[in-house]
Scaffold this motif. Structure first.
Motif, PDB file in Angstrom:
ATOM      1  N   LEU A 106      -2.799  -7.877  46.221  1.00 54.64           N
ATOM      2  CA  LEU A 106      -1.676  -7.432  45.396  1.00 54.64           C
ATOM      3  C   LEU A 106      -0.818  -8.618  44.952  1.00 54.64           C
ATOM      4  O   LEU A 106      -0.369  -8.685  43.803  1.00 54.64           O
ATOM      5  CB  LEU A 106      -0.839  -6.429  46.181  1.00 54.64           C
ATOM      6  CG  LEU A 106       0.164  -5.581  45.413  1.00 54.64           C
ATOM      7  CD1 LEU A 106      -0.520  -4.732  44.356  1.00 54.64           C
ATOM      8  CD2 LEU A 106       0.939  -4.687  46.387  1.00 54.64           C
ATOM      9  N   LYS A 107      -0.602  -9.554  45.850  1.00 54.92           N
ATOM     10  CA  LYS A 107       0.191 -10.737  45.500  1.00 54.92           C
ATOM     11  C   LYS A 107      -0.490 -11.538  44.392  1.00 54.92           C
ATOM     12  O   LYS A 107       0.161 -11.984  43.443  1.00 54.92           O
ATOM     13  CB  LYS A 107       0.402 -11.601  46.737  1.00 54.92           C
ATOM     14  CG  LYS A 107       1.329 -12.784  46.493  1.00 54.92           C
ATOM     15  CD  LYS A 107       1.609 -13.536  47.778  1.00 54.92           C
ATOM     16  CE  LYS A 107       2.583 -14.688  47.536  1.00 54.92           C
ATOM     17  NZ  LYS A 107       2.894 -15.414  48.803  1.00 54.92           N
ATOM     18  N   ARG A 108      -1.815 -11.718  44.501  1.00 57.84           N
ATOM     19  CA  ARG A 108      -2.543 -12.440  43.450  1.00 57.84           C
ATOM     20  C   ARG A 108      -2.423 -11.722  42.113  1.00 57.84           C
ATOM     21  O   ARG A 108      -2.245 -12.351  41.068  1.00 57.84           O
ATOM     22  CB  ARG A 108      -4.021 -12.587  43.838  1.00 57.84           C
ATOM     23  CG  ARG A 108      -4.283 -13.528  45.001  1.00 57.84           C
ATOM     24  CD  ARG A 108      -5.760 -13.858  45.121  1.00 57.84           C
ATOM     25  NE  ARG A 108      -6.568 -12.677  45.355  1.00 57.84           N
ATOM     26  CZ  ARG A 108      -6.860 -12.201  46.569  1.00 57.84           C
ATOM     27  NH1 ARG A 108      -6.379 -12.806  47.654  1.00 57.84           N
ATOM     28  NH2 ARG A 108      -7.615 -11.132  46.721  1.00 57.84           N
ATOM     29  N   PHE A 109      -2.510 -10.401  42.151  1.00 59.85           N
ATOM     30  CA  PHE A 109      -2.435  -9.627  40.915  1.00 59.85           C
ATOM     31  C   PHE A 109      -1.083  -9.796  40.242  1.00 59.85           C
ATOM     32  O   PHE A 109      -1.001 -10.040  39.037  1.00 59.85           O
ATOM     33  CB  PHE A 109      -2.700  -8.151  41.226  1.00 59.85           C
ATOM     34  CG  PHE A 109      -2.530  -7.238  40.039  1.00 59.85           C
ATOM     35  CD1 PHE A 109      -3.546  -7.096  39.114  1.00 59.85           C
ATOM     36  CD2 PHE A 109      -1.351  -6.541  39.841  1.00 59.85           C
ATOM     37  CE1 PHE A 109      -3.394  -6.267  38.008  1.00 59.85           C
ATOM     38  CE2 PHE A 109      -1.185  -5.710  38.751  1.00 59.85           C
ATOM     39  CZ  PHE A 109      -2.211  -5.579  37.830  1.00 59.85           C
ATOM     40  N   PHE A 110      -0.009  -9.667  40.992  1.00 60.03           N
ATOM     41  CA  PHE A 110       1.321  -9.775  40.391  1.00 60.03           C
ATOM     42  C   PHE A 110       1.614 -11.189  39.921  1.00 60.03           C
ATOM     43  O   PHE A 110       2.300 -11.374  38.914  1.00 60.03           O
ATOM     44  CB  PHE A 110       2.389  -9.291  41.372  1.00 60.03           C
ATOM     45  CG  PHE A 110       2.661  -7.814  41.277  1.00 60.03           C
ATOM     46  CD1 PHE A 110       3.606  -7.326  40.399  1.00 60.03           C
ATOM     47  CD2 PHE A 110       1.953  -6.913  42.053  1.00 60.03           C
ATOM     48  CE1 PHE A 110       3.857  -5.963  40.297  1.00 60.03           C
ATOM     49  CE2 PHE A 110       2.187  -5.548  41.960  1.00 60.03           C
ATOM     50  CZ  PHE A 110       3.140  -5.077  41.072  1.00 60.03           C
ATOM     51  N   ARG A 111       1.109 -12.190  40.628  1.00 51.67           N
ATOM     52  CA  ARG A 111       1.295 -13.562  40.152  1.00 51.67           C
ATOM     53  C   ARG A 111       0.654 -13.763  38.787  1.00 51.67           C
ATOM     54  O   ARG A 111       1.192 -14.491  37.946  1.00 51.67           O
ATOM     55  CB  ARG A 111       0.695 -14.540  41.166  1.00 51.67           C
ATOM     56  CG  ARG A 111       1.578 -14.817  42.362  1.00 51.67           C
ATOM     57  CD  ARG A 111       0.950 -15.833  43.295  1.00 51.67           C
ATOM     58  NE  ARG A 111       1.849 -16.224  44.372  1.00 51.67           N
ATOM     59  CZ  ARG A 111       1.502 -17.036  45.341  1.00 51.67           C
ATOM     60  NH1 ARG A 111       0.284 -17.552  45.396  1.00 51.67           N
ATOM     61  NH2 ARG A 111       2.373 -17.358  46.291  1.00 51.67           N
ATOM     62  N   SER A 112      -0.472 -13.123  38.546  1.00 49.91           N
ATOM     63  CA  SER A 112      -1.158 -13.285  37.279  1.00 49.91           C
ATOM     64  C   SER A 112      -0.527 -12.449  36.160  1.00 49.91           C
ATOM     65  O   SER A 112      -0.915 -12.602  34.997  1.00 49.91           O
ATOM     66  CB  SER A 112      -2.636 -12.912  37.430  1.00 49.91           C
ATOM     67  OG  SER A 112      -2.795 -11.526  37.678  1.00 49.91           O
ATOM     68  N   HIS A 113       0.431 -11.577  36.501  1.00 54.86           N
ATOM     69  CA  HIS A 113       1.075 -10.717  35.522  1.00 54.86           C
ATOM     70  C   HIS A 113       2.598 -10.903  35.493  1.00 54.86           C
ATOM     71  O   HIS A 113       3.323 -10.009  35.038  1.00 54.86           O
ATOM     72  CB  HIS A 113       0.749  -9.244  35.793  1.00 54.86           C
ATOM     73  CG  HIS A 113      -0.682  -8.880  35.526  1.00 54.86           C
ATOM     74  ND1 HIS A 113      -1.686  -9.159  36.412  1.00 54.86           N
ATOM     75  CD2 HIS A 113      -1.273  -8.282  34.447  1.00 54.86           C
ATOM     76  CE1 HIS A 113      -2.840  -8.725  35.919  1.00 54.86           C
ATOM     77  NE2 HIS A 113      -2.618  -8.193  34.746  1.00 54.86           N
ATOM     78  N   GLN A 114       3.092 -12.041  35.962  1.00 53.99           N
ATOM     79  CA  GLN A 114       4.535 -12.256  36.033  1.00 53.99           C
ATOM     80  C   GLN A 114       5.219 -12.065  34.684  1.00 53.99           C
ATOM     81  O   GLN A 114       6.315 -11.505  34.591  1.00 53.99           O
ATOM     82  CB  GLN A 114       4.826 -13.662  36.560  1.00 53.99           C
ATOM     83  CG  GLN A 114       4.619 -13.822  38.054  1.00 53.99           C
ATOM     84  CD  GLN A 114       5.651 -13.080  38.878  1.00 53.99           C
ATOM     85  OE1 GLN A 114       6.841 -13.150  38.611  1.00 53.99           O
ATOM     86  NE2 GLN A 114       5.191 -12.336  39.877  1.00 53.99           N
ATOM     87  N   GLY A 115       4.566 -12.557  33.617  1.00 53.41           N
ATOM     88  CA  GLY A 115       5.180 -12.476  32.293  1.00 53.41           C
ATOM     89  C   GLY A 115       5.466 -11.068  31.839  1.00 53.41           C
ATOM     90  O   GLY A 115       6.392 -10.841  31.040  1.00 53.41           O
ATOM     91  N   ASP A 116       4.708 -10.087  32.334  1.00 53.80           N
ATOM     92  CA  ASP A 116       4.936  -8.698  31.947  1.00 53.80           C
ATOM     93  C   ASP A 116       6.285  -8.192  32.457  1.00 53.80           C
ATOM     94  O   ASP A 116       6.850  -7.253  31.873  1.00 53.80           O
ATOM     95  CB  ASP A 116       3.831  -7.805  32.506  1.00 53.80           C
ATOM     96  CG  ASP A 116       2.479  -8.106  31.888  1.00 53.80           C
ATOM     97  OD1 ASP A 116       2.428  -8.870  30.905  1.00 53.80           O
ATOM     98  OD2 ASP A 116       1.466  -7.577  32.393  1.00 53.80           O
ATOM     99  N   PHE A 117       6.777  -8.792  33.531  1.00 49.15           N
ATOM    100  CA  PHE A 117       7.959  -8.260  34.205  1.00 49.15           C
ATOM    101  C   PHE A 117       9.232  -9.042  33.899  1.00 49.15           C
ATOM    102  O   PHE A 117      10.326  -8.484  33.970  1.00 49.15           O
ATOM    103  CB  PHE A 117       7.716  -8.236  35.708  1.00 49.15           C
ATOM    104  CG  PHE A 117       6.593  -7.325  36.106  1.00 49.15           C
ATOM    105  CD1 PHE A 117       6.822  -5.977  36.340  1.00 49.15           C
ATOM    106  CD2 PHE A 117       5.299  -7.797  36.220  1.00 49.15           C
ATOM    107  CE1 PHE A 117       5.799  -5.124  36.681  1.00 49.15           C
ATOM    108  CE2 PHE A 117       4.247  -6.943  36.570  1.00 49.15           C
ATOM    109  CZ  PHE A 117       4.504  -5.606  36.801  1.00 49.15           C
ATOM    110  N   ILE A 118       9.095 -10.312  33.572  1.00 47.56           N
ATOM    111  CA  ILE A 118      10.302 -11.124  33.324  1.00 47.56           C
ATOM    112  C   ILE A 118      10.358 -11.699  31.928  1.00 47.56           C
ATOM    113  O   ILE A 118      11.346 -12.329  31.537  1.00 47.56           O
ATOM    114  CB  ILE A 118      10.425 -12.268  34.352  1.00 47.56           C
ATOM    115  CG1 ILE A 118       9.217 -13.209  34.282  1.00 47.56           C
ATOM    116  CG2 ILE A 118      10.611 -11.711  35.747  1.00 47.56           C
ATOM    117  CD1 ILE A 118       9.360 -14.421  35.180  1.00 47.56           C
ATOM    118  N   GLY A 119       9.305 -11.497  31.111  1.00 44.55           N
ATOM    119  CA  GLY A 119       9.329 -11.965  29.735  1.00 44.55           C
ATOM    120  C   GLY A 119       9.013 -13.444  29.618  1.00 44.55           C
ATOM    121  O   GLY A 119       8.715 -14.125  30.586  1.00 44.55           O
TER     122      GLY A 119
END
Length: 290
Positions: free
Chosen positions: A277-290
């Protein structure tokens, strides 16, 4: 005089829920089973435990006392089961996750599919809810929560920070752009008194058209043209029918965490899921903070 554990659990569930249906749902049995167990306990004790009222079952002093004892027994049982699960180093068997429905819909579904493919022996159950489930009572093994204060008694892993934006139908955005002094309609969360301060600094005149108690309804209302809505960026990016209000920078929002009980932090399934889960969110950070 002896009450079996099923009957004690049922008394506890009925005290908590107040209705046969609520207790049945908590215990995953039929309401007739709940009624039968309560009647059996009352027959054995020779006295009523609950007062039957039109709105539900009112617990008497004896029922509340038995419920307190059952709660202590339940806590001891769950603590023993958690400790056993915490020593489990296998990547097989049941694993229960709770997470917000909109986050599953927008991002987590592909992740969960990949996790199941990579861990075929893990039997995943997902409870899609915004309610805070009790990890101590093993209502879930892992919880994904959006919160500033995820809980001091749990083991938390920070997944992502978040920002929000203010969005509306294109015609509403065009009207606000042409005249920032025009009155803007808003749809906001129940309990909120006004739109975000950052938006009011640019567009000071407003009217609250409606309040809703969940984000799905707020988005639907904004798409129907009822007004501007503030929402997390990860959701706003997916709404082609909505446009951001200009001259308003994204605002900070509660971060995303994954939580587990301390007794489970060394379990192989829990560690495997958290790492993925941590790897997944790291790869999608831009979706959450712009």
């Amino acid at each position: 005089m002896q009450i079996n554990w099923d009957d004690m659990r049922t008394i506890l569930a009925l005290v908590r829920a107040g209705t046969l249906a609520g207790a049945a749902e908590a215990l995953a049995v039929s309401y007739t089973t709940v009624a039968r167990r309560i009647a059996r306990a009352e027959d054995m004790l020779g006295q009523p435990l609950f007062e039957r009222r039109p709105e539900g079952y009112w617990a008497g002093a004896q029922a509340r006392e038995l419920a307190e004892a059952a709660a202590r027994m339940e806590a001891a049982e769950q603590a023993a089961l958690r400790k056993l699960s915490g020593r489990d180093q296998g990547l097989s068997g049941p694993l229960t996750l709770t997470a917000p429905q909109l986050l599953i819909q927008s991002h987590l579904a592909p992740f969960l599919a990949e996790f199941c493919r990579e861990n075929p022996e893990i039997e995943l159950t997902v409870r899609a809810t915004n309610e805070v489930l009790d990890l101590s009572r093993r209502e879930a093994d892992l919880a994904i929560r959006i919160s500033q204060t995820p809980g001091d008694t749990l083991v938390g892993l920070h997944l992502a920070d978040q920002k929000t934006a203010c969005l509306a139908r294109p015609e509403i955005v065009a009207q606000a752009t042409a005249d920032p002094e025009t009155r803007l309609d808003w749809v906001i969360y129940s309990g909120h008194s006004a739109p975000p301060k950052a938006a009011l600094a640019r567009y000071p005149n407003y009217r609250i058209r409606a309040r809703f108690d969940d984000m799905t309804s707020l988005i639907a209302a904004a798409k129907a043209g009822m007004g501007v809505v503030r929402m997390p960026l990860y959701l706003g990016r997916r709404e082609a029918d909505l446009c951001p209000l200009p001259a308003i920078a994204p605002q900070d929002y509660a971060p995303i965490w994954v939580l587990s009980h301390p007794d489970l932090q060394h379990a192989a399934k829990v560690r495997q899921f958290k790492a993925a889960l941590k790897r997944f969110f790291r790869s999608h950070q831009g979706d959450f903070i712009g």
